[in-house]
Design an enzyme around this catalytic site. Structure first.
Site, PDB file in Angstrom:
ATOM      1  N   ARG A   1      39.669  35.938  44.462  1.00  0.00           N
ATOM      2  CA  ARG A   1      39.211  37.224  43.231  1.00  0.00           C
ATOM      3  C   ARG A   1      40.643  37.425  43.090  1.00  0.00           C
ATOM      4  NH1 ARG A   1      35.395  40.980  43.732  1.00  0.00           N
ATOM      5  NH2 ARG A   1      36.010  43.088  42.595  1.00  0.00           N
TER       6      ARG A   1
ATOM      7  N   HIS B   1      41.193  37.842  39.410  1.00  0.00           N
ATOM      8  CA  HIS B   1      42.097  39.323  39.123  1.00  0.00           C
ATOM      9  C   HIS B   1      43.051  39.376  37.974  1.00  0.00           C
ATOM     10  CE1 HIS B   1      37.906  41.764  40.062  1.00  0.00           C
ATOM     11  NE2 HIS B   1      38.048  40.717  40.913  1.00  0.00           N
TER      12      HIS B   1
ATOM     13  N   ASN C   1      39.530  46.679  40.775  1.00  0.00           N
ATOM     14  CA  ASN C   1      40.449  45.352  41.473  1.00  0.00           C
ATOM     15  C   ASN C   1      40.358  46.940  42.549  1.00  0.00           C
ATOM     16  OD1 ASN C   1      40.576  43.802  39.732  1.00  0.00           O
ATOM     17  ND2 ASN C   1      42.423  45.197  39.010  1.00  0.00           N
TER      18      ASN C   1
ATOM     19  N   HIS D   1      32.161  32.053  44.678  1.00  0.00           N
ATOM     20  CA  HIS D   1      31.451  33.434  45.082  1.00  0.00           C
ATOM     21  C   HIS D   1      30.519  32.120  46.594  1.00  0.00           C
ATOM     22  CE1 HIS D   1      29.816  35.874  41.580  1.00  0.00           C
ATOM     23  NE2 HIS D   1      31.451  36.143  42.279  1.00  0.00           N
TER      24      HIS D   1
END
Length: 312
Positions: free
Chosen positions: A58, A62, A90, A187
């Protein structure tokens, strides 16, 4: 491993400009222990917390999807000076303290040599391998950015339409196959809070047994979370694609990948072959790690990943 290596070299020929100043073993002379230091710090954390793989996947996503892979996400907000960390998308990013520890050890061994952007890339790569995913090599030589502005953050949410997601990835030089690979692979580990998938609970096509279990979980207070991959939640593998084919995708975007004409064939291919998924995931991660990188004399090498060197 040969297949992954072949894919990496193929990518080098496809996108030479992105990798022009990044290279394998960039720190071979300036900081020979750089990659092993990061690997040891990540392994130490993984032994205590296997969910750190999801956190790093992640974090890298990001960071790279906002102004490129320049560690702009790591900058702490200050009074009157918000940063990318300040934004809603975030708020759930974590794992910063692991990057801090790696940076501390690297500064002790090789002061002002290894960038925070490279630490994030290496830490993610190492955590994926620890979680049973593919082992792949990444070029290094990134430098850290000089801007972290919440206004720059435009990340896809869990209900984004597939067509809009394709456009967002294309704007970063990533194709549809890359998108399906990175969303599904990202995921395959980690969790989602009920508030992010309540829309799925109203979908009559969702697998009934899973729907009932999720509804029961989400009745609890404080916005409970569930594993995005119900079969192998701590392993980076292709299991989530099989779940999507069975209408068991937790997030709307995950399930829509299995329904949209532009992506369902890719989902089906990955569901049928973990080998194919591993090859494509390794390739897509290397590719994502080259988005708008700073190299040469651009940017800086931060002494502290949370603060620009000039202290602003």
């Amino acid at each position: 491993m040969r297949a992954i290596t072949a894919l990496f070299f193929l990518f080098c020929f496809v996108a030479p400009s992105a990798l022009a100043q990044l290279r394998q073993g960039f720190y071979g002379r300036s900081c020979p222990r750089a990659e092993s230091i990061v690997a040891n710090v990540v392994a130490s954390r993984f032994r205590r917390d296997r969910s750190i793989t999801a956190a790093f996947l992640r974090m890298q996503f990001h960071d790279c999807f906002v102004r490129g892979c320049d560690a702009s996400l790591l900058i702490d907000p200050r009074p009157g000076r918000p940063s990318e960390k300040s934004t809603g998308p975030n708020a759930s990013v974590r794992g910063y303290e692991v990057i801090d520890e790696a940076k501390r050890q690297l500064e002790a061994a090789c002061p002002r040599t290894v960038s925070c952007a490279d630490i994030v890339t290496l830490a993610t790569r190492d955590s994926v391998a620890l979680a049973g995913g593919p082992r792949y090599s990444v070029p290094t030589g990134r430098r850290d950015g000089l801007r972290s502005n919440p206004g720059d953050v435009n990340l896809p949410g869990p209900t984004i339409p597939v067509s809009a997601s394709i456009q967002l990835f294309a704007a970063q030089g990533m194709n549809t196959n890359d998108m399906v690979t990175l969303i599904g692979g990202g995921h395959s580990v980690g969790v989602a809070h009920c508030s992010l998938f309540r829309d799925r609970l109203a979908d009559p096509a969702m697998d009934r047994s899973l729907n009932a279990r999720l509804r029961n979980t989400c009745r609890a207070p404080n916005d409970p979370s569930v594993f995005l991959d119900q079969r192998t939640p701590f392993t980076v593998d292709n299991a989530i694609y099989g779940e999507i084919r069975r209408q068991r995708g937790i997030l709307r975007i995950d399930q829509n990948l299995g329904l949209a004409g532009s992506t369902r064939g890719i989902v089906s291919s990955f569901a049928s072959s973990n080998t194919l998924f591993r090859q494509r995931f390794a390739q897509a991660m290397v590719k994502m790690g080259t988005i708008k990188v700073l190299t040469g004399r651009s940017g800086e090498i931060r002494r502290n990943c949370r603060v620009f060197n000039n202290g602003r």
